[in-house]
Each structure stands twice: as structure tokens, then as C-alpha cells.
Design an enzyme around this catalytic site. Sequence first.
Site, PDB file in Angstrom:
ATOM      1  N   LEU A  11       3.025   3.165  11.925  1.00  0.00           N
ATOM      2  CA  LEU A  11       3.686   4.460  11.784  1.00  0.00           C
ATOM      3  C   LEU A  11       4.672   4.703  12.926  1.00  0.00           C
ATOM      4  O   LEU A  11       5.778   5.184  12.719  1.00  0.00           O
ATOM      5  CB  LEU A  11       2.634   5.572  11.727  1.00  0.00           C
ATOM      6  CG  LEU A  11       3.144   6.938  11.295  1.00  0.00           C
ATOM      7  CD1 LEU A  11       3.837   6.869   9.940  1.00  0.00           C
ATOM      8  CD2 LEU A  11       2.003   7.945  11.224  1.00  0.00           C
ATOM      9  N   GLY A  31      -2.094   3.148  14.544  1.00  0.00           N
ATOM     10  CA  GLY A  31      -0.900   3.980  14.681  1.00  0.00           C
ATOM     11  C   GLY A  31       0.372   3.169  14.931  1.00  0.00           C
ATOM     12  O   GLY A  31       1.463   3.718  14.982  1.00  0.00           O
ATOM     13  N   GLU A  64       2.401   7.283   4.269  1.00  0.00           N
ATOM     14  CA  GLU A  64       1.593   6.121   4.646  1.00  0.00           C
ATOM     15  C   GLU A  64       0.193   6.274   4.052  1.00  0.00           C
ATOM     16  O   GLU A  64      -0.375   7.368   4.052  1.00  0.00           O
ATOM     17  CB  GLU A  64       1.563   6.040   6.178  1.00  0.00           C
ATOM     18  CG  GLU A  64       0.683   4.982   6.793  1.00  0.00           C
ATOM     19  CD  GLU A  64       1.093   3.545   6.547  1.00  0.00           C
ATOM     20  OE1 GLU A  64       1.263   3.182   5.378  1.00  0.00           O
ATOM     21  OE2 GLU A  64       1.196   2.785   7.522  1.00  0.00           O
ATOM     22  N   ASP A  65      -0.344   5.186   3.517  1.00  0.00           N
ATOM     23  CA  ASP A  65      -1.682   5.251   2.922  1.00  0.00           C
ATOM     24  C   ASP A  65      -2.748   5.566   3.968  1.00  0.00           C
ATOM     25  O   ASP A  65      -3.553   6.477   3.805  1.00  0.00           O
ATOM     26  CB  ASP A  65      -2.017   3.953   2.159  1.00  0.00           C
ATOM     27  CG  ASP A  65      -1.647   2.692   2.936  1.00  0.00           C
ATOM     28  OD1 ASP A  65      -1.311   2.798   4.136  1.00  0.00           O
ATOM     29  OD2 ASP A  65      -1.697   1.593   2.357  1.00  0.00           O
ATOM     30  N   GLY A 102       0.876  -1.171   0.000  1.00  0.00           N
ATOM     31  CA  GLY A 102       0.000   0.000   0.000  1.00  0.00           C
ATOM     32  C   GLY A 102       0.905   1.210   0.000  1.00  0.00           C
ATOM     33  O   GLY A 102       2.111   1.110   0.256  1.00  0.00           O
ATOM     34  N   ARG A 128      -6.738  -3.061  -5.206  1.00  0.00           N
ATOM     35  CA  ARG A 128      -5.566  -2.176  -5.171  1.00  0.00           C
ATOM     36  C   ARG A 128      -5.514  -1.237  -6.373  1.00  0.00           C
ATOM     37  O   ARG A 128      -5.030  -0.118  -6.261  1.00  0.00           O
ATOM     38  CB  ARG A 128      -4.274  -2.993  -5.119  1.00  0.00           C
ATOM     39  CG  ARG A 128      -3.972  -3.605  -3.763  1.00  0.00           C
ATOM     40  CD  ARG A 128      -2.516  -4.064  -3.721  1.00  0.00           C
ATOM     41  NE  ARG A 128      -2.235  -4.951  -2.602  1.00  0.00           N
ATOM     42  CZ  ARG A 128      -1.950  -4.541  -1.370  1.00  0.00           C
ATOM     43  NH1 ARG A 128      -1.906  -3.260  -1.091  1.00  0.00           N
ATOM     44  NH2 ARG A 128      -1.705  -5.402  -0.418  1.00  0.00           N
ATOM     45  N   ASP A 153      -4.268   3.672  11.143  1.00  0.00           N
ATOM     46  CA  ASP A 153      -5.385   3.039  11.841  1.00  0.00           C
ATOM     47  C   ASP A 153      -5.067   3.073  13.347  1.00  0.00           C
ATOM     48  O   ASP A 153      -5.278   4.088  14.001  1.00  0.00           O
ATOM     49  CB  ASP A 153      -5.499   1.622  11.257  1.00  0.00           C
ATOM     50  CG  ASP A 153      -6.707   0.855  11.721  1.00  0.00           C
ATOM     51  OD1 ASP A 153      -7.711   1.476  12.048  1.00  0.00           O
ATOM     52  OD2 ASP A 153      -6.656  -0.391  11.743  1.00  0.00           O
ATOM     53  N   ASP A 213      -6.192  -2.763   0.086  1.00  0.00           N
ATOM     54  CA  ASP A 213      -6.810  -3.998  -0.390  1.00  0.00           C
ATOM     55  C   ASP A 213      -7.720  -4.659   0.628  1.00  0.00           C
ATOM     56  O   ASP A 213      -7.606  -4.438   1.834  1.00  0.00           O
ATOM     57  CB  ASP A 213      -5.718  -5.003  -0.766  1.00  0.00           C
ATOM     58  CG  ASP A 213      -5.032  -5.595   0.466  1.00  0.00           C
ATOM     59  OD1 ASP A 213      -4.442  -4.815   1.247  1.00  0.00           O
ATOM     60  OD2 ASP A 213      -5.122  -6.819   0.674  1.00  0.00           O
ATOM     61  N   LYS A 251      -7.908   7.152  10.458  1.00  0.00           N
ATOM     62  CA  LYS A 251      -9.103   6.748  11.229  1.00  0.00           C
ATOM     63  C   LYS A 251      -8.818   7.066  12.683  1.00  0.00           C
ATOM     64  O   LYS A 251      -8.326   6.223  13.435  1.00  0.00           O
ATOM     65  CB  LYS A 251      -9.324   5.239  11.103  1.00  0.00           C
ATOM     66  CG  LYS A 251      -9.727   4.730   9.761  1.00  0.00           C
ATOM     67  CD  LYS A 251     -10.109   3.259   9.892  1.00  0.00           C
ATOM     68  CE  LYS A 251      -9.882   2.493   8.633  1.00  0.00           C
ATOM     69  NZ  LYS A 251     -10.032   1.031   8.805  1.00  0.00           N
TER      70      LYS A 251
END
Length: 180
Positions: free
Chosen positions: A112, A109, A103-104, A44, A169, A107, A163, A135
Amino acid sequence: MVATHHVEPLISSEEIQKKIQELARKIVVDYQNQEIVLVGILHGGATLIADLGRALWELGKHDVFKDYIGISSYESETESSGNIRITKELKNPIKDRHVLIVEDIVDTGRSLKQAIETLSSQGAKSIKTLALLSKKERREIQVPIEYVGFEIPNKFVVGYDLDYDEMYRTMPGIGVVVFD
Ligand code: IMP
Ligand code: MG
């Protein structure tokens, strides 16, 4: 097994591209006279780093480099342990360089946070982060995100390199997976 589902549109390809332009304009101002190493987190994020790099180029920002780091969470059959491991190292050293992690979606965290720790232990001069999607509701670890594309609700999304069981994707926009 993939459950029966359909995908409802959330963010169009045009909106994504417009947002990337907007973020690129901010980055150009923030990194005047500074080289940037964009570090994408696999998988991603590959489409995002490509589009962002080109948007920066078109704004006249040409001192931009790209590299990738692989991060994966260990998951057992029954639970997600929250343990994270590095599956691919950077190609080039980042010591004394300005790193922008791309980063895509952020969520919990955890990914990251691991990326920030790994890259700072390698001596980066500065580290900032960009996430196309966030999010916030799902966050377990508070991580700084300097450039956020869209705050989205706590829904599972696909497209633009995100995905569901490796599907979607290549879809240019972003949609929500709805189970029927
Ligand atoms: P975190 O470590 O919990 O923040 O997870 C981030 C990673 O989980 C992202 O880079 C994605 O690969 C994946 N992820 C989180 N939410 C979604 C989603 O809604 N759709 C697809 N992948 C997701
Ligand atoms: Mg990712």
C-alpha cells in the site's frame, strides 16, 4: 507444495456485501461532486473493486472510474526482501484526479505504501485508501487507511480473491487456512 490443510469460515459472503454497502455509503458522502478513480492493486482486489463499483452505482454515484496497478514483492528462496516492484502501470493518467486505492488486505503495509508513493508521484489531486481486511498486528509500515472493512487476527486467510497457492480465489466468503 501445498501442505495438508482445511479452511474454517471467518467472514460470510453476506457480511462482506453488507460491509461494502456501508463503505460505499460513506464514500458517496465524502466524494460529493467529485469524480473518483478507483485503483485496484493486482492480484486480488478484483472482486472487491467490482462489487464496490456496483454498490456506488446503485447509490447513484456514477462518476466513478476504474484502473489497476500491479505490485509485486521480490522474494528469494530464503527470505522476503521487502523490495517491491511495479508489474503493471495504470492505463490512464491520474493527474489532478481523486484516487481511491482499493486493496483486498493490508498486512505489513509495504504494498500500500508503494502504491501511495507511485500514484502521488503521478500527480493525483488526492489519494485515499480502502482495505477490505487489515491485519494491524502485522504492520511494519504505518499507512493511512481511510476505509477499513474488517480488522482481522494475524491468520492466513483465503477467499474473495485472496489465494493460497492460487486456490480459493472464487470462494465468495473469507476463511482461515488451518494446517492439519
Ligand atoms: P503487504 O504489502 O505486506 O501489506 O501485503 C499485502 C498483500 O499480501 C495483499 O495484497 C495480499 O496479496 C497478500 N496477503 C497478505 N496477507 C494475506 C492473507 O492472509 N491471505 C492471502 N494473501 C495475503
Ligand atoms: Mg492485494
